[in-house]
Design a protein around this motif. Sequence first.
Motif: not given
Length: 219
Positions: A18-22, A179-183
């Motif tokens: 979660l930290v890395a993804c944020g 995260a990929g879908v969000a992008e």
Amino acid sequence: MAAQLGNENAVTGARLQLVACGRDLLARGLLSQTSGNLSVRIDEDTLCITPSAMPYDQIEAGDIVVTDARGNVRSGTRRPSSETPLHCLVYASRPDVAAIVHTHSPHATTLAVLGLPIPAVHYLIAVTKTTLIQVAPYATYGTDELARNVRAAFGAPARAVLIANHGVVTAAPTLAEAAGVAESVETLAGLYYRALAVGKPLILSDEQMAQVLAKHEHY
Ligand SMILES: [Zn+2]
């Protein structure tokens, strides 16, 4: 004991993810300041979620909050995200997902302000597992009403939904996929927005999208 240890390892791994993804989403311009939130479901009664009101580049693994499926804090020194009720309700209604990303990314939010669902302007929409990204009705952020509106507009297998005058929510089996879908949704929203600005966008037909979705499923 072994199960509990496995769970602790999973929590530690999810906190780091979660930290890395944020930070990654912040660097990509999808998150800014303290807006948006991310979570991972560890098991049916354990969630890890980003803390409320902390900038993404300052969040460390120890700041990630562990809650039960109803959002009650189990461990962590921070307050969980104000949108915890939304995350909990989506998980409760979607056994097919284990990670949620919520952002106010600029183009997706622009369309959400216009109340415009995103149609199949590009075959890339296949990653959302729908051919029309719906808009959930507006309600005050952090409320159970907003959580219910999102749940109602976010039926399986869709992986993305806009929230009117607010932002976008994506959900998937893994955080990397969400995260990929969000992008991808931000890219689609940017394309649709620019196309609308100069003319009438052509939308892919149901048949054209059926072929893409079949190919995507195979891929
Ligand atoms: Zn928000």
